[in-house]
Motif scaffolding. Structure first.
Motif, short mmCIF file in Angstrom:
data_model
loop_
_atom_site.label_atom_id
_atom_site.label_comp_id
_atom_site.label_asym_id
_atom_site.label_seq_id
_atom_site.Cartn_x
_atom_site.Cartn_y
_atom_site.Cartn_z
N UNK A 30 42.02 6.24 -4.97
CA UNK A 30 42.40 5.25 -5.96
C UNK A 30 41.45 4.05 -6.02
N UNK A 31 40.77 3.77 -4.90
CA UNK A 31 39.97 2.55 -4.79
C UNK A 31 38.60 2.87 -4.22
N UNK A 32 37.58 2.36 -4.89
CA UNK A 32 36.22 2.47 -4.34
C UNK A 32 35.86 1.09 -3.78
N UNK A 33 35.66 1.02 -2.48
CA UNK A 33 35.34 -0.24 -1.81
C UNK A 33 33.84 -0.31 -1.60
N UNK A 34 33.23 -1.35 -2.15
CA UNK A 34 31.79 -1.58 -2.00
C UNK A 34 31.59 -2.81 -1.14
N UNK A 35 30.58 -2.75 -0.28
CA UNK A 35 30.30 -3.84 0.64
C UNK A 35 28.92 -4.42 0.32
N UNK A 36 28.90 -5.70 0.03
CA UNK A 36 27.68 -6.41 -0.36
C UNK A 36 27.38 -7.45 0.71
N UNK A 37 26.31 -7.23 1.47
CA UNK A 37 25.93 -8.18 2.51
C UNK A 37 24.84 -9.08 1.96
N UNK A 38 25.18 -10.33 1.75
CA UNK A 38 24.24 -11.31 1.23
C UNK A 38 24.03 -12.36 2.31
N UNK A 39 22.99 -12.20 3.06
CA UNK A 39 22.77 -13.15 4.14
C UNK A 39 21.54 -12.81 4.96
N UNK A 40 21.62 -13.13 6.21
CA UNK A 40 20.50 -12.92 7.12
C UNK A 40 20.33 -11.43 7.41
N UNK A 41 19.08 -11.01 7.63
CA UNK A 41 18.87 -9.60 7.98
C UNK A 41 19.55 -9.28 9.31
N UNK A 42 19.88 -8.02 9.49
CA UNK A 42 20.54 -7.57 10.70
C UNK A 42 19.50 -6.92 11.60
N UNK A 47 22.68 -4.34 14.61
CA UNK A 47 22.97 -3.15 13.82
C UNK A 47 23.71 -2.12 14.66
N UNK A 48 23.24 -1.90 15.88
CA UNK A 48 23.89 -0.95 16.79
C UNK A 48 25.32 -1.40 17.08
N UNK A 49 25.49 -2.70 17.34
CA UNK A 49 26.82 -3.23 17.63
C UNK A 49 27.76 -3.04 16.44
N UNK A 50 27.31 -3.39 15.24
CA UNK A 50 28.18 -3.33 14.06
C UNK A 50 28.51 -1.90 13.65
N UNK A 55 31.93 0.53 14.70
CA UNK A 55 32.15 1.53 13.64
C UNK A 55 32.48 0.89 12.30
N UNK A 56 31.75 -0.17 11.97
CA UNK A 56 31.90 -0.81 10.66
C UNK A 56 31.04 -0.07 9.65
N UNK A 57 31.44 -0.09 8.39
CA UNK A 57 30.64 0.61 7.38
C UNK A 57 29.33 -0.11 7.12
N UNK A 58 28.31 0.65 6.79
CA UNK A 58 27.04 0.03 6.40
C UNK A 58 27.20 -0.55 5.00
N UNK A 59 26.47 -1.64 4.72
CA UNK A 59 26.62 -2.23 3.38
C UNK A 59 26.09 -1.29 2.30
N UNK A 60 26.75 -1.31 1.16
CA UNK A 60 26.27 -0.55 0.01
C UNK A 60 25.10 -1.28 -0.64
N UNK A 61 25.12 -2.61 -0.53
CA UNK A 61 24.07 -3.44 -1.10
C UNK A 61 23.72 -4.52 -0.08
N UNK A 62 22.44 -4.85 -0.01
CA UNK A 62 22.00 -5.90 0.91
C UNK A 62 21.05 -6.82 0.17
#
Length: 84
Positions: A30-42, A47-50, A55-62
């Motif tokens: 029912x829902x498409x969740x998109x993640x937009x990371x607007x900030x400092x590079x990882x 990156x390994x920690x996140x 087990x956090x999702x990788x951003x769809x947009x950076x």
């Protein structure tokens, strides 16, 4: 299908969006969740920690926003988010 765009700007807020992203996975049909990371590079260690340890999702947009006033950073983020 509804779309939800979550905008995060720091590693701390990225961690805070984790439970929301996990909860929204239950509603994939029912829902498409998109993640937009607007900030400092990882960096690699963060990156390994996140993505692996927490087990956090990788951003769809950076977007690396760089430096500037709150107004100029917000304007850049909003202009890019509008394209999405």
């Amino acid at each position: 299908m509804k779309k939800i765009l979550s905008v995060v700007g720091s590693q701390r807020s990225y961690i805070q969006i984790g439970p929301v992203a996990k909860a929204l996975r239950k509603y994939r049909k029912e829902v498409k969740h998109l993640l937009y990371h607007a900030g400092m590079p990882i960096d690699q260690q963060t990156s390994t920690l996140l993505y692996e340890d927490l087990q956090l999702p990788r951003p769809d947009f950076f977007q690396e926003t760089g430096e500037g006033s709150h107004v100029s950073l917000t304007a850049r983020i909003m202009l890019e988010a509008e394209k999405l």
